[in-house]
Design a protein around this motif. Structure first.
Motif, mmCIF file in Angstrom:
data_model
loop_
_atom_site.group_PDB
_atom_site.id
_atom_site.type_symbol
_atom_site.label_atom_id
_atom_site.label_comp_id
_atom_site.label_asym_id
_atom_site.label_seq_id
_atom_site.Cartn_x
_atom_site.Cartn_y
_atom_site.Cartn_z
ATOM 1 N N LEU A 155 8.561 -0.343 -15.484
ATOM 2 C CA LEU A 155 7.611 0.770 -15.533
ATOM 3 C C LEU A 155 6.921 0.992 -14.193
ATOM 4 C CD1 LEU A 155 5.949 0.110 -19.029
ATOM 5 C CD2 LEU A 155 7.675 1.832 -18.446
ATOM 6 N N GLN A 156 6.897 -0.028 -13.358
ATOM 7 C CA GLN A 156 6.236 0.096 -12.059
ATOM 8 C C GLN A 156 7.122 0.765 -10.999
ATOM 9 O OE1 GLN A 156 6.162 -2.852 -13.860
ATOM 10 N NE2 GLN A 156 4.082 -2.393 -14.595
ATOM 11 N N ASP A 157 8.428 0.860 -11.288
ATOM 12 C CA ASP A 157 9.339 1.474 -10.321
ATOM 13 C C ASP A 157 9.072 2.975 -10.201
ATOM 14 O OD1 ASP A 157 10.450 -0.987 -10.062
ATOM 15 O OD2 ASP A 157 12.326 -0.522 -11.100
ATOM 16 N N GLU A 158 9.201 3.486 -8.987
ATOM 17 C CA GLU A 158 9.086 4.928 -8.750
ATOM 18 C C GLU A 158 10.463 5.471 -8.392
ATOM 19 O OE1 GLU A 158 5.754 6.329 -6.309
ATOM 20 O OE2 GLU A 158 5.053 4.249 -6.246
ATOM 21 N N TYR A 159 10.891 6.490 -9.137
ATOM 22 C CA TYR A 159 12.204 7.093 -8.900
ATOM 23 C C TYR A 159 12.042 8.593 -8.703
ATOM 24 C CZ TYR A 159 16.995 8.680 -9.696
ATOM 25 O OH TYR A 159 18.215 9.281 -9.563
ATOM 26 N N MET A 160 12.606 9.098 -7.588
ATOM 27 C CA MET A 160 12.438 10.514 -7.265
ATOM 28 C C MET A 160 13.787 11.113 -6.861
ATOM 29 S SD MET A 160 8.944 10.039 -5.003
ATOM 30 C CE MET A 160 8.479 11.770 -4.962
ATOM 31 N N ILE A 161 14.052 12.339 -7.341
ATOM 32 C CA ILE A 161 15.258 13.091 -6.996
ATOM 33 C C ILE A 161 14.835 14.341 -6.234
ATOM 34 C CG2 ILE A 161 17.313 14.276 -7.863
ATOM 35 C CD1 ILE A 161 17.203 12.581 -10.334
ATOM 36 N N TYR A 162 15.609 14.667 -5.188
ATOM 37 C CA TYR A 162 15.291 15.836 -4.358
ATOM 38 C C TYR A 162 16.512 16.745 -4.281
ATOM 39 C CZ TYR A 162 11.615 12.632 -2.942
ATOM 40 O OH TYR A 162 10.569 11.740 -2.950
ATOM 41 N N GLU A 169 18.374 12.657 -0.996
ATOM 42 C CA GLU A 169 18.765 13.029 -2.351
ATOM 43 C C GLU A 169 18.008 12.233 -3.406
ATOM 44 O OE1 GLU A 169 22.997 12.552 -2.530
ATOM 45 O OE2 GLU A 169 23.374 14.512 -1.607
ATOM 46 N N GLU A 170 17.832 10.919 -3.168
ATOM 47 C CA GLU A 170 17.158 10.070 -4.152
ATOM 48 C C GLU A 170 16.349 8.979 -3.454
ATOM 49 O OE1 GLU A 170 19.647 8.832 -7.723
ATOM 50 O OE2 GLU A 170 21.211 9.543 -6.349
ATOM 51 N N ILE A 171 15.285 8.562 -4.132
ATOM 52 C CA ILE A 171 14.525 7.372 -3.708
ATOM 53 C C ILE A 171 14.205 6.536 -4.937
ATOM 54 C CG2 ILE A 171 12.310 6.527 -2.835
ATOM 55 C CD1 ILE A 171 12.251 8.761 -0.851
ATOM 56 N N LEU A 172 14.495 5.256 -4.842
ATOM 57 C CA LEU A 172 14.057 4.299 -5.862
ATOM 58 C C LEU A 172 13.193 3.265 -5.158
ATOM 59 C CD1 LEU A 172 14.093 3.002 -8.679
ATOM 60 C CD2 LEU A 172 16.186 1.797 -8.001
ATOM 61 N N TYR A 173 11.931 3.188 -5.586
ATOM 62 C CA TYR A 173 10.984 2.253 -4.976
ATOM 63 C C TYR A 173 10.608 1.192 -5.996
ATOM 64 C CZ TYR A 173 6.695 0.565 -2.706
ATOM 65 O OH TYR A 173 5.725 -0.228 -2.130
ATOM 66 N N GLN A 174 11.082 -0.034 -5.758
ATOM 67 C CA GLN A 174 10.779 -1.166 -6.635
ATOM 68 C C GLN A 174 9.588 -1.915 -6.036
ATOM 69 O OE1 GLN A 174 14.728 -2.940 -6.532
ATOM 70 N NE2 GLN A 174 15.263 -1.982 -8.491
ATOM 71 N N LYS A 175 8.418 -1.469 -6.426
ATOM 72 C CA LYS A 175 7.185 -1.923 -5.762
ATOM 73 C C LYS A 175 6.956 -3.418 -5.931
ATOM 74 C CE LYS A 175 2.614 -0.240 -4.734
ATOM 75 N NZ LYS A 175 1.738 0.948 -4.803
ATOM 76 N N LYS A 227 0.814 -1.219 0.000
ATOM 77 C CA LYS A 227 0.000 0.000 0.000
ATOM 78 C C LYS A 227 0.848 1.270 0.000
ATOM 79 C CE LYS A 227 -2.230 -1.293 3.751
ATOM 80 N NZ LYS A 227 -1.826 -2.714 3.867
ATOM 81 N N VAL A 228 2.132 1.118 0.243
ATOM 82 C CA VAL A 228 3.027 2.273 0.392
ATOM 83 C C VAL A 228 3.438 2.816 -0.973
ATOM 84 C CG1 VAL A 228 5.337 2.943 1.191
ATOM 85 C CG2 VAL A 228 3.867 1.546 2.636
ATOM 86 N N THR A 229 3.639 4.138 -1.046
ATOM 87 C CA THR A 229 4.142 4.794 -2.248
ATOM 88 C C THR A 229 5.506 5.418 -1.949
ATOM 89 O OG1 THR A 229 3.157 6.943 -1.716
ATOM 90 C CG2 THR A 229 1.783 5.367 -2.925
ATOM 91 N N ALA A 230 6.198 5.837 -3.005
ATOM 92 C CA ALA A 230 7.499 6.493 -2.824
ATOM 93 C C ALA A 230 7.350 7.779 -2.016
ATOM 94 C CB ALA A 230 8.139 6.778 -4.176
ATOM 95 N N LYS A 231 6.250 8.500 -2.226
ATOM 96 C CA LYS A 231 6.015 9.735 -1.464
ATOM 97 C C LYS A 231 5.851 9.437 0.022
ATOM 98 C CE LYS A 231 5.109 14.177 -1.007
ATOM 99 N NZ LYS A 231 4.838 14.301 0.414
ATOM 100 N N MET A 232 5.207 8.335 0.362
ATOM 101 C CA MET A 232 5.065 7.949 1.770
ATOM 102 C C MET A 232 6.417 7.619 2.390
ATOM 103 S SD MET A 232 1.706 5.504 1.749
ATOM 104 C CE MET A 232 0.062 6.118 1.363
ATOM 105 N N ILE A 233 7.246 6.929 1.621
ATOM 106 C CA ILE A 233 8.594 6.614 2.108
ATOM 107 C C ILE A 233 9.359 7.905 2.375
ATOM 108 C CG2 ILE A 233 10.812 5.562 1.483
ATOM 109 C CD1 ILE A 233 9.194 3.483 -0.128
ATOM 110 N N TYR A 234 9.249 8.842 1.448
ATOM 111 C CA TYR A 234 9.921 10.137 1.635
ATOM 112 C C TYR A 234 9.391 10.851 2.877
ATOM 113 C CZ TYR A 234 11.265 14.983 1.001
ATOM 114 O OH TYR A 234 11.763 16.242 1.216
#
Length: 358
Positions: free
Chosen positions: A272-279, A219-225, A202-209
């Motif tokens: 395509l399901q992976d979420e990658y975010m840079i801050y 600096e970075e998050i890679l979420y391999q759901k 149920k968790v998203t990359a934004k929740m992890i952040y």
């Protein structure tokens, strides 16, 4: 050179002191004075090896050992150098060994009239003991096996930098008989990059952040759901260490987080399901607070309405409603993490909520 330890953090520190002047009096009292400012010390044991002196310092808690090593590693002592490593020893036994001096500080506050107690203040020429007959007998049998134990301790400490690689390889070979997860834990080295396993679906990359950013700048998050794992890269090793310390083995939604230090590597999505975010956090500093069941939520336009919404996500022990804020006392840390994950920067009536650990 002085920022890397050979082993994972431990309450017992191994000191290697080289090139000390012959006139310098290296004593337990000297080491106790140096290290005690970082926390209460349990035991100190000094091994003298000619030009190289080696010692153990055992703290009561891990944080004290980490702080002491951070401040004193590489210290110049009258032209000599003190290098500090984390020890692999689990307990420091003050057995009588050649060329050693040890002090057990755990006895300082004990009742001196207890006939079963032992006063562990050992020097080269003076050992004071107070034993009952029963303890004397067990001590005798222990003495019979002490040469083997002493040989093991001496072998552990009596190595040079040149043969350390061989010593390390021997230890790693012994790890092969252990569970793979235990091997991973023992081989970890501190890093800015964390790997989080067992992430709830149920968790998203934004929740992890939202949760991990409470403990440092990300600096970075890679979420391999699909694989239920994530990578979080912090700006500093210290921030990553703090986050791991507080969040490892905690419940996050319906899973228990398993967090490991990971060697630095490029983070790249593989599906395509992976979420990658840079801050981007340009010299951004924040006050880091310990994980707590008590929260303050500010930027609240309608405290009553938002409190009802929060109750749908987590169990709340107590709510105090103020003009533009809420003060929450959660039933558990797991409930705290839920609220942080869902409502951090949550936009409610055109205003973002801000969550503060109290």
């Amino acid at each position: 050179m002085y920022n890397n330890s050979r082993d994972p953090p431990s309450q017992i520190l191994l000191l290697i002191l080289t090139q000390l002047p012959p006139s310098f009096p290296l004593t337990n009292e000297y080491l106790h004075k140096k290290f005690n400012e970082f926390g209460d010390i349990k035991k100190i044991l000094i091994f003298e090896r000619g030009k190289t002196n080696k010692a153990f310092v055992e703290f009561y808690n891990l944080k004290s050992a980490i702080a002491a090593r951070k401040q004193l590693n590489g210290l110049n002592i009258q032209g000599g150098k003190m290098i500090i490593h984390y020890s692999r020893l689990k307990n420091l036994n003050l057995e009588i060994v050649d060329n050693s001096r040890g002090t057990d500080y755990t006895q300082a506050s004990s009742n001196s009239q207890n006939s079963d107690s032992i006063l562990h203040s050992k020097t080269d020429d003076n050992i004071r003991v107070n034993l009952t007959n029963q303890i004397s007998q067990s001590s005798s049998s222990r003495a019979n096996s002490s040469p083997v134990r002493n040989e093991d301790i001496n072998r552990l400490l009596d190595y040079d930098d040149d043969d350390f690689d061989i010593w390390k390889q021997e230890i790693q070979l012994n790890l092969t008989d252990m569970h793979p997860e235990i091997q991973t834990l023992l081989r970890q080295k501190q890093s800015k990059l964390l790997r989080i396993a067992s992430v709830d679906s149920k968790v998203t990359a934004k929740m992890i952040y939202n949760v991990f950013s409470k403990f440092g700048n990300i600096e970075e998050i890679l979420y391999q759901k699909q694989q239920q794992k994530a990578y979080v890269k912090f700006q500093t090793i210290n921030q990553a260490t703090i986050a791991k310390e507080y969040l490892n083995n905690t419940q996050f939604f319906d899973s228990i987080l398993r967090i490991y230090f990971e060697p630095l590597q490029p983070l790249q999505p593989t599906s395509l399901q992976d979420e990658y975010m840079i801050y981007y956090n340009e010299n951004c500093t924040q006050k880091i607070m310990p994980l707590s069941p008590n929260l303050i939520i500010t930027g609240v336009q309608d405290p009553t309405e938002i409190s009802e919404l929060i109750k749908m996500f987590a169990k709340i022990k107590e709510i105090k409603i103020h003009v533009n804020s809420l003060q929450l006392s959660m039933c558990s840390i797991a409930d705290t993490l839920k609220i942080m994950a869902v409502f951090s920067d949550y936009e409610f009536k055109n205003q973002k909520l801000n969550i503060i650990l109290k």
